[in-house]
Design an enzyme around this catalytic site. Structure first.
Site, PDB file in Angstrom:
ATOM      1  CB  ALA A  57      98.114  34.807 -15.128  1.00 30.01           C
ATOM      2  CB  CYS A 117      92.823  33.415 -20.667  1.00 23.29           C
ATOM      3  SG  CYS A 117      93.036  34.892 -19.651  1.00 23.29           S
ATOM      4  CE  LYS A 123      92.370  25.086 -17.721  1.00 25.61           C
ATOM      5  NZ  LYS A 123      91.362  26.136 -17.628  1.00 25.61           N
ATOM      6  CG  ASP A 130      82.734  25.873  -9.631  1.00 28.09           C
ATOM      7  OD1 ASP A 130      83.550  26.815  -9.633  1.00 28.09           O
ATOM      8  OD2 ASP A 130      81.534  26.016  -9.927  1.00 28.09           O
ATOM      9  NE  ARG A 134      88.294  29.987  -9.309  1.00 33.09           N
ATOM     10  CZ  ARG A 134      86.987  30.184  -9.449  1.00 33.09           C
ATOM     11  NH1 ARG A 134      86.433  31.259  -8.933  1.00 33.09           N
ATOM     12  NH2 ARG A 134      86.251  29.316 -10.112  1.00 33.09           N
TER      13      ARG A 134
END
Length: 363
Positions: free
Chosen positions: A18, A100, A142, A205, A228
């Site tokens: 998001a 989420c 997911k 990760d 990320r």
């Protein structure tokens, strides 16, 4: 690998994040080697479908197929209607969000909170599949490993989802309780993969070519999903693809290439959001690009004060042109620094929250 009728370019996926994986980010990631990208989550609440935020998230103009949209909610019928709504706007794959961890989502029993209610979770899956199958649209899911360490039920839900017609499952190797803290574990993902016939994707990760290789080997997963680590480093997908194919590393990108990539990204970003919101929401992307570069933090402080697109573009170009006088390529250590903790939730940084509030006020 395939998702329904769609053959993917490779098994390297962009995680839905998001405030990050909007259309410009997805297109850039695909250009730089990602085989698949999922949108930011779209709410199942009808009263929000006409909002500026949702209309942007449902904008797929010029996006390469397959177009995958993630939906979030707590009511089976509403989720089915949300699936149909997004299919009408170009979605070719519908992804159900049960991963989420953000409080604003889980407090409403959506996202990973659904894993606490297996009956409701399955009802949602069945309703969404029923809405999508007649239109030839695959449904994916997911999720996390479970709600907490004592309640890891990913395997149970994954089996039920497969039986209900879900065509791919992605598992983030953390519980909701963990958020993004601690290390992801992959044994649960391996167990899900061993039990299912449909493709299984490993998430959590994965921040280097070696980590992608190791996670694929350890879990047996069909693909890896990167979140990320792609923030400010969208070329990670081509780095991973090259390493998996050859066992060798690509050289870090040239400074001039990163400048061009970022400028193109910003122009596309402004086109989607307009100047007021575009300048403000672009700040986090620029910050991720320069985070570990020489002079990056000082530049970020100055850049965050700029209020118009042209000034922001000039500042970015000047920064990278100056960096180019010092080095030809992005330093390898800087290129390996991941973004901040934003994935499938709300930005954790105070500045991002401030910008988000200002955007909503403007809308």
């Amino acid at each position: 690998m395939n998702i329904g009728p769609y053959a993917l370019a490779n098994n390297l996926f962009v995680a839905p994040m998001a405030g990050v994986t909007d259309r410009p980010f997805r297109q850039l990631s695909k250009k730089l080697g990602a085989g698949y990208a999922v949108s930011e989550m779209v709410t199942s609440r009808k009263d929000l479908w006409d909002s500026l935020k949702t209309s942007r998230r449902a904008n797929h103009e010029g996006e390469a197929a397959p177009i995958a949209v993630q939906i979030a909610g707590t009511d089976a019928q509403m989720m089915a209607e949300a699936a149909a709504y997004n299919i009408d706007r170009g979605a070719q794959i519908i992804d159900i969000n049960m991963g989420c961890p953000a409080k604003k989502v889980c407090n409403k029993w959506a996202g990973s909170a659904l894993m606490q209610d297996e009956t409701l979770a399955l009802q949602i899956v069945e309703a969404v599949v029923a809405a999508c199958v007649p239109r030839g649209v695959p449904v994916t899911l997911k999720m996390r490993t479970g709600w907490c360490q004592a309640e890891k039920n990913a395997l149970v839900i994954a089996r039920a989802a497969e039986n209900a017609g879900v065509q791919m499952v992605t598992v983030h190797g953390r519980t909701r309780e963990q958020g993004y803290k601690g290390a992801a574990e992959y044994d649960t993902i391996a167990a899900v993969k061993a039990a299912l016939r449909i493709p299984v994707v490993a998430n959590g990760d994965i921040d280097s070519p070696e980590k992608a290789r190791d996670v694929l080997a350890r879990t047996g997963a069909d693909a890896v999903m990167i979140g990320r680590a792609a923030q400010g480093r969208p070329w990670i997908f081509r780095e991973v693809a090259h390493f998996l194919a050859t066992g060798t590393h690509l050289a870090p990108p040239l400074v001039v290439e990163v400048e061009r990539l970022l400028v193109d990204h910003l122009r596309d970003h402004y086109d989607l959001y307009g100047e007021f919101t575009g300048v403000r929401t672009a700040r986090k992307h620029i910050g991720w690009y320069v985070k570990a570069l020489p002079g990056g933090e000082a530049f970020r402080g100055r850049m965050n004060l700029l209020e118009d697109c042209d000034a922001q573009l000039r500042a970015v170009s000047d920064f990278f042109e100056g960096l180019g006088t010092q080095m030809d390529r992005i330093p390898a250590a800087a290129a390996a620094v991941a973004g901040e903790d934003i994935e499938e939730g709300v930005p954790g940084q105070a500045r991002a929250n401030k910008d988000k509030n200002r955007e909503e006020a403007a809308a």
